[in-house]
Design a protein around this motif. Structure first.
Motif: not given
Length: 167
Positions: A59-60, A63-64, A67, A79, A83, A87, A90
């Protein structure tokens, strides 16, 4: 030719804001098929967001990748550590403009990363983006057979297998 079918079907996936899977024996084949299809999209089409979440594919990492891909680092700076905060940014950006999100190498993603994308598509930003999952033949299908991804899998609208042309 598979690339032509992907091109034709991408229009339908975009109009429905649906999910399409494109697989192949290696990254060259599935990436080339999707790239060709995206290149012929009309200029009035949605913005394309290419996402390649590097290892560990969690997930990290997703997200990165989102982003950075949405250029939020240029708008909001680095960022956020949390998270959930990233998110939210995003989701806000995806809500602004219809998009086509192309996930390269989705077979290497962990369940939590795909669940997060699915939640964004289905619940947080419904109707705002279509997405294409690309990955290695056999491996992407195995990933999508994970019990936690059953709901996502049920929404896959079209599937294509890109590969070498038969001799």
């Amino acid at each position: 030719m598979v690339a032509d079918l992907v091109m034709e079907d991408l229009d339908e996936v975009l109009s429905l804001r649906a999910i399409m899977c494109v697989t192949g024996p290696d990254a060259l084949h599935y990436t080339r098929a999707v790239t060709r299809a995206v290149c012929v999209l009309p200029e009035t089409g949605p913005a394309v967001l290419w996402v390649d979440a590097k290892a560990p594919g969690d997930r990290t990492a997703m997200v990165e990748a989102l982003y950075r891909g949405l250029c939020l680092d240029g708008i909001h700076g680095p960022r956020p550590r949390r998270l959930a905060d990233a998110e939210e940014m995003i989701v806000a950006e995806l809500s602004r403009t219809p998009r086509l999100v192309v996930v390269l190498g989705a077979h290497a993603l962990r369940t939590e990363a795909l669940e997060m994308l699915y939640a964004m598509w289905k619940h947080l930003v419904p109707g705002q983006f279509a997405w294409v999952l690309t990955g290695q033949s056999g491996k992407l299908e195995q990933v999508l057979q994970r019990p936690a991804l059953a709901s996502l899998t049920s929404y896959v609208f079209l599937r294509h297998r890109a590969g070498p042309e038969p001799a």
